[in-house]
Scaffold this motif. Structure first.
Motif, short mmCIF file in Angstrom:
data_model
loop_
_atom_site.label_atom_id
_atom_site.label_comp_id
_atom_site.label_asym_id
_atom_site.label_seq_id
_atom_site.Cartn_x
_atom_site.Cartn_y
_atom_site.Cartn_z
N ARG A 115 13.21 19.59 17.19
CA ARG A 115 13.92 18.62 16.35
C ARG A 115 15.34 19.10 16.10
O ARG A 115 15.61 20.30 16.13
CB ARG A 115 13.23 18.48 15.00
CG ARG A 115 11.81 18.03 15.04
CD ARG A 115 11.22 18.15 13.63
NE ARG A 115 9.81 17.89 13.59
CZ ARG A 115 9.28 16.75 13.19
NH1 ARG A 115 10.05 15.77 12.80
NH2 ARG A 115 7.99 16.60 13.19
N SER A 116 16.20 18.17 15.77
CA SER A 116 17.55 18.52 15.36
C SER A 116 17.50 19.04 13.92
O SER A 116 16.46 18.98 13.26
CB SER A 116 18.47 17.29 15.43
OG SER A 116 18.10 16.36 14.42
N GLY A 143 16.00 16.67 11.65
CA GLY A 143 14.59 16.35 11.84
C GLY A 143 14.31 15.33 12.93
O GLY A 143 13.16 14.99 13.17
N THR A 144 15.33 14.82 13.58
CA THR A 144 15.09 13.80 14.61
C THR A 144 14.54 14.45 15.89
O THR A 144 14.74 15.63 16.16
CB THR A 144 16.39 13.03 14.96
OG1 THR A 144 17.39 13.96 15.39
CG2 THR A 144 16.89 12.26 13.76
N TRP A 145 13.84 13.66 16.66
CA TRP A 145 13.18 14.10 17.88
C TRP A 145 14.22 14.45 18.95
O TRP A 145 15.11 13.67 19.23
CB TRP A 145 12.30 12.97 18.37
CG TRP A 145 11.44 13.24 19.54
CD1 TRP A 145 11.83 13.42 20.84
CD2 TRP A 145 10.02 13.36 19.53
NE1 TRP A 145 10.74 13.63 21.63
CE2 TRP A 145 9.61 13.59 20.86
CE3 TRP A 145 9.06 13.27 18.52
CZ2 TRP A 145 8.28 13.74 21.21
CZ3 TRP A 145 7.74 13.42 18.88
CH2 TRP A 145 7.35 13.65 20.21
N PHE A 187 4.80 11.90 13.39
CA PHE A 187 6.20 12.27 13.47
C PHE A 187 6.97 11.79 12.24
O PHE A 187 7.72 12.54 11.62
CB PHE A 187 6.84 11.73 14.75
CG PHE A 187 8.33 11.87 14.79
CD1 PHE A 187 8.91 13.12 14.88
CD2 PHE A 187 9.16 10.76 14.70
CE1 PHE A 187 10.30 13.27 14.90
CE2 PHE A 187 10.53 10.89 14.72
CZ PHE A 187 11.10 12.15 14.82
N LEU A 239 8.88 13.88 9.36
CA LEU A 239 10.31 13.64 9.22
C LEU A 239 10.69 13.35 7.77
O LEU A 239 11.68 13.87 7.25
CB LEU A 239 10.75 12.48 10.12
CG LEU A 239 12.22 12.09 10.08
CD1 LEU A 239 13.10 13.22 10.60
CD2 LEU A 239 12.44 10.82 10.89
#
Length: 154
Positions: A9-10, A13-15, A132, A136
């Motif tokens: 994740r970044s 928190g993004t994929w 997910f 997140l």
């Protein structure tokens, strides 16, 4: 049957990328080590330089902080993981509870059901989208534990 999975994740928190892997017959401990090593290799191949790792396997997290050499069947994979970790300029390994790591657990379960033994995922498949999003947004999950009826004096 064991399987593994992990997600990159970044910082928000993004994929970014994930994988699932069918491992075969193994203990939970060995499956966690395989998934950890696969995740480190994925990040090295993507040339990630700073990495913060949250593991829900406390024993694996503790092993990565302990310089003691193992003298058992798992020594080679533990050594591989430590060597891979040393290749990151900035890395932090922490333990988190599995309730905060639903997506990785869902990816691991997905690994058992996939025909390919190893698969990269560039976006969340529909079957793990809820896990997910829960991770997140920091949503808590209920975890049911069996209650044993133990009688006796304490």
């Amino acid at each position: 049957m064991a399987s593994g999975g992990d997600i990159l994740r970044s910082e928000s928190g993004t994929w970014i990328k994930a994988f699932t892997r069918k491992i075969g017959i193994a203990t939970n401990f060995v499956a966690e080590l395989w998934a950890f090593r696969d995740g480190l290799n994925m990040c090295l191949n993507m040339q990630i330089s700073a990495l913060e790792i949250d593991l829900d396997a406390k024993v694996v997290a503790d092993l990565m902080h302990n310089a003691e050499t193992l003298k058992n069947d798992n020594a080679a994979i533990v050594s591989d993981c430590r060597l891979l970790l040393s290749q990151f300029p900035q890395v932090k390994v922490s333990h988190c509870y599995c309730e905060a790591n639903w997506c990785a657990d869902a990816l691991a379960r997905l690994g058992c059901s996939h025909v390919p033994n190893f698969m990269f995922l560039n976006s969340p498949p529909p079957c793990i989208l809820n896990a997910f999003l829960s991770d997140l947004y920091g949503l808590s999950q209920m975890r049911l534990c069996p209650i044993s009826n133990v009688s006796g004096s304490f």
